[in-house]
Design a protein around this motif. Structure first.
Motif, short mmCIF file in Angstrom:
data_model
loop_
_atom_site.label_atom_id
_atom_site.label_comp_id
_atom_site.label_asym_id
_atom_site.label_seq_id
_atom_site.Cartn_x
_atom_site.Cartn_y
_atom_site.Cartn_z
N LEU A 1 0.82 -1.21 0.00
CA LEU A 1 0.00 0.00 0.00
C LEU A 1 0.87 1.27 0.00
O LEU A 1 0.55 2.25 -0.68
N VAL A 2 1.94 1.22 0.77
CA VAL A 2 2.87 2.37 0.81
C VAL A 2 3.47 2.60 -0.57
O VAL A 2 3.50 3.73 -1.08
N ASN A 3 3.96 1.54 -1.19
CA ASN A 3 4.59 1.67 -2.51
C ASN A 3 3.61 2.22 -3.56
O ASN A 3 4.00 2.99 -4.44
N ARG A 4 2.35 1.81 -3.46
CA ARG A 4 1.36 2.26 -4.44
C ARG A 4 0.99 3.74 -4.26
O ARG A 4 0.55 4.38 -5.21
N HIS A 5 1.17 4.26 -3.05
CA HIS A 5 0.71 5.62 -2.78
C HIS A 5 1.85 6.59 -2.43
O HIS A 5 1.58 7.73 -2.01
N LEU A 6 3.07 6.18 -2.63
CA LEU A 6 4.20 7.08 -2.36
C LEU A 6 4.16 8.33 -3.22
O LEU A 6 4.73 9.37 -2.86
N TYR A 7 3.51 8.24 -4.36
CA TYR A 7 3.43 9.40 -5.26
C TYR A 7 2.73 10.56 -4.56
O TYR A 7 3.01 11.75 -4.83
N ILE A 8 1.80 10.26 -3.63
CA ILE A 8 1.10 11.33 -2.90
C ILE A 8 2.09 12.08 -2.01
O ILE A 8 2.11 13.33 -1.99
N ALA A 9 2.92 11.33 -1.30
CA ALA A 9 3.94 11.95 -0.44
C ALA A 9 4.92 12.78 -1.26
O ALA A 9 5.34 13.86 -0.85
N GLU A 10 5.27 12.28 -2.44
CA GLU A 10 6.21 12.99 -3.30
C GLU A 10 5.63 14.31 -3.79
O GLU A 10 6.30 15.35 -3.75
N ILE A 11 4.38 14.28 -4.26
CA ILE A 11 3.73 15.49 -4.77
C ILE A 11 3.61 16.55 -3.67
O ILE A 11 3.93 17.72 -3.87
N LEU A 12 3.17 16.13 -2.49
CA LEU A 12 2.97 17.07 -1.39
C LEU A 12 4.30 17.61 -0.87
O LEU A 12 4.38 18.79 -0.49
N SER A 13 5.34 16.79 -0.88
CA SER A 13 6.66 17.24 -0.42
C SER A 13 7.21 18.35 -1.29
O SER A 13 7.84 19.30 -0.81
N LYS A 14 6.98 18.25 -2.59
CA LYS A 14 7.52 19.24 -3.53
C LYS A 14 6.90 20.61 -3.34
O LYS A 14 7.49 21.62 -3.73
N LYS A 15 5.74 20.67 -2.71
CA LYS A 15 5.09 21.96 -2.44
C LYS A 15 5.83 22.75 -1.36
O LYS A 15 5.61 23.95 -1.21
N TYR A 16 6.67 22.07 -0.61
CA TYR A 16 7.36 22.72 0.51
C TYR A 16 8.87 22.84 0.27
O TYR A 16 9.63 23.08 1.20
N VAL A 17 9.28 22.71 -0.98
CA VAL A 17 10.70 22.86 -1.33
C VAL A 17 11.09 24.33 -1.22
O VAL A 17 10.27 25.23 -1.42
N LYS B 1 11.89 26.09 1.41
CA LYS B 1 11.32 26.79 2.56
C LYS B 1 12.19 26.61 3.81
O LYS B 1 11.70 26.75 4.93
N GLY B 2 13.46 26.29 3.59
CA GLY B 2 14.39 26.23 4.71
C GLY B 2 14.74 24.84 5.20
O GLY B 2 15.60 24.70 6.07
N ILE B 3 14.08 23.80 4.66
CA ILE B 3 14.38 22.42 5.07
C ILE B 3 14.60 21.59 3.81
O ILE B 3 13.91 21.77 2.81
N ASP B 4 15.59 20.69 3.86
CA ASP B 4 15.92 19.87 2.70
C ASP B 4 14.74 19.01 2.25
O ASP B 4 13.96 18.52 3.08
N TYR B 5 14.65 18.82 0.94
CA TYR B 5 13.54 18.04 0.37
C TYR B 5 13.54 16.61 0.93
O TYR B 5 12.47 16.06 1.22
N ASP B 6 14.73 16.00 1.06
CA ASP B 6 14.80 14.61 1.55
C ASP B 6 14.17 14.48 2.93
O ASP B 6 13.49 13.48 3.23
N ASP B 7 14.38 15.48 3.79
CA ASP B 7 13.80 15.44 5.13
C ASP B 7 12.28 15.57 5.06
O ASP B 7 11.55 14.89 5.79
N ILE B 8 11.81 16.48 4.19
CA ILE B 8 10.37 16.66 4.04
C ILE B 8 9.72 15.39 3.51
O ILE B 8 8.66 14.96 3.98
N TYR B 9 10.38 14.78 2.52
CA TYR B 9 9.83 13.56 1.91
C TYR B 9 9.77 12.43 2.93
O TYR B 9 8.81 11.64 2.94
N GLN B 10 10.76 12.37 3.78
CA GLN B 10 10.76 11.32 4.81
C GLN B 10 9.58 11.53 5.78
O GLN B 10 8.90 10.57 6.15
N GLY C 1 11.70 23.82 11.88
CA GLY C 1 12.08 24.78 10.85
C GLY C 1 12.67 26.08 11.37
O GLY C 1 13.38 26.76 10.66
N TRP C 2 12.35 26.45 12.61
CA TRP C 2 12.84 27.71 13.15
C TRP C 2 14.27 27.56 13.62
O TRP C 2 14.58 26.75 14.49
N THR C 3 15.17 28.34 13.03
CA THR C 3 16.59 28.26 13.40
C THR C 3 16.79 28.67 14.84
O THR C 3 17.59 28.10 15.57
#
Length: 266
Positions: A41-57, A59-68, A109-111
């Motif tokens: 189920l996770v593998n089939r729906h990872l695209y949702i996490a990927e799409i939503l993560s890209k909206k927060y690129v 903004k001060g935090i690495d994409y890999d961390d957001i995607y995780q 996110g706050w330094t």
């Protein structure tokens, strides 16, 4: 032989899962809590996490961390999803994943750490600024934002100032130097504390304190703290014992502390 049999069994399981649609998988997972079903189920729906993560690129935090974080939110959504309610999983998972991402930004996110209420108000202020600019057809004033949020103008200014520490600028960032070819770095134009102010404050404080001392006390202060003489040397110049100088010195320091306390209370 056993290893071969296990591999064949695992392959058959994967192949059988591929033939099931996601609703069937959710029903099976609800009954069995089989980790293999959840992974599918996770593998089939990872695209949702990927799409939503890209909206927060950016903004001060690495994409890999957001995607995780988004992927973790996806797992939470899978655990809580009930296919019998008739909702589409993507509609159910999206707010769950976004909630996890926003919570991560709020906490990490706050330094520089600021109170939670200011973090939350800062987010509201930024959202309202965009909304009011569209409604008013101009840049909203602090009063406009304060009235809309039912807070004071001081609170709005505090939130706006605090938001500057969310993604602080690098000291190596460069600026144009009024048309000159040479660029100026931020670290070269930041002001520094002028130590002269402290010197003036300290001098005025000592001057005021010295006005309340008698002649012997003034000689002790001058000898001990300006000429770096020992208590024995000061006692010899005054014609008294070293013990007397020690007692007077403690008395003088006590007077200074009293004056300093008064100054701090102003």
């Amino acid at each position: 032989m056993r290893s071969q049999a296990n591999d064949t069994k695992e392959y058959d399981m994967v192949e059988s899962l591929d033939k099931l649609d996601h609703k069937e998988l959710f029903n099976i997972y609800k009954e069995t809590k089989d980790i293999n079903i959840r992974n599918e189920l996770v593998n089939r729906h990872l695209y949702i996490a990927e799409i939503l993560s890209k909206k927060y690129v950016n903004k001060g935090i690495d994409y890999d961390d957001i995607y995780q974080v988004a992927s973790l939110g996806l797992i939470y959504a899978i655990e809580r999803f009930d296919v019998d309610r008739g909702f589409e999983f993507s509609s159910f998972a999206t707010p769950t994943i976004i909630g996890e991402i926003k919570k991560y930004f709020r906490d990490k996110g706050w330094t520089i750490r600021v109170p939670r209420r200011i973090q939350e108000l800062s987010k509201k202020v930024n959202d309202v600024k965009v909304k009011l600019q569209q409604n008013l057809q101009r840049v909203p004033k602090v009063k406009d934002i304060a009235d809309y949020l039912s807070v004071t103008q001081e609170e709005v200014l505090e939130a706006m100032e605090a938001s500057q520490v969310y993604t602080p600028k690098s000291l190596d960032i460069s600026y144009d130097n009024n048309g000159d070819d040479k660029e100026v770095q931020l670290k070269d134009i930041i002001g520094t504390d002028d130590k002269s102010y402290d010197f003036i404050d300290n001098r005025d404080f000592l001057k005021k304190c010295m006005e309340n001392l008698n002649e012997a006390e003034i000689k002790i202060v001058d000898g001990r703290f300006f000429q770096n003489k020992t208590q024995v040397e000061v006692a010899k110049n005054l014609g008294v014992s070293q013990m007397t100088v020690s007692r007077m010195e403690k008395k003088i320091i006590k007077k200074f502390r009293k004056e300093l306390k008064k100054l701090n209370e102003l």
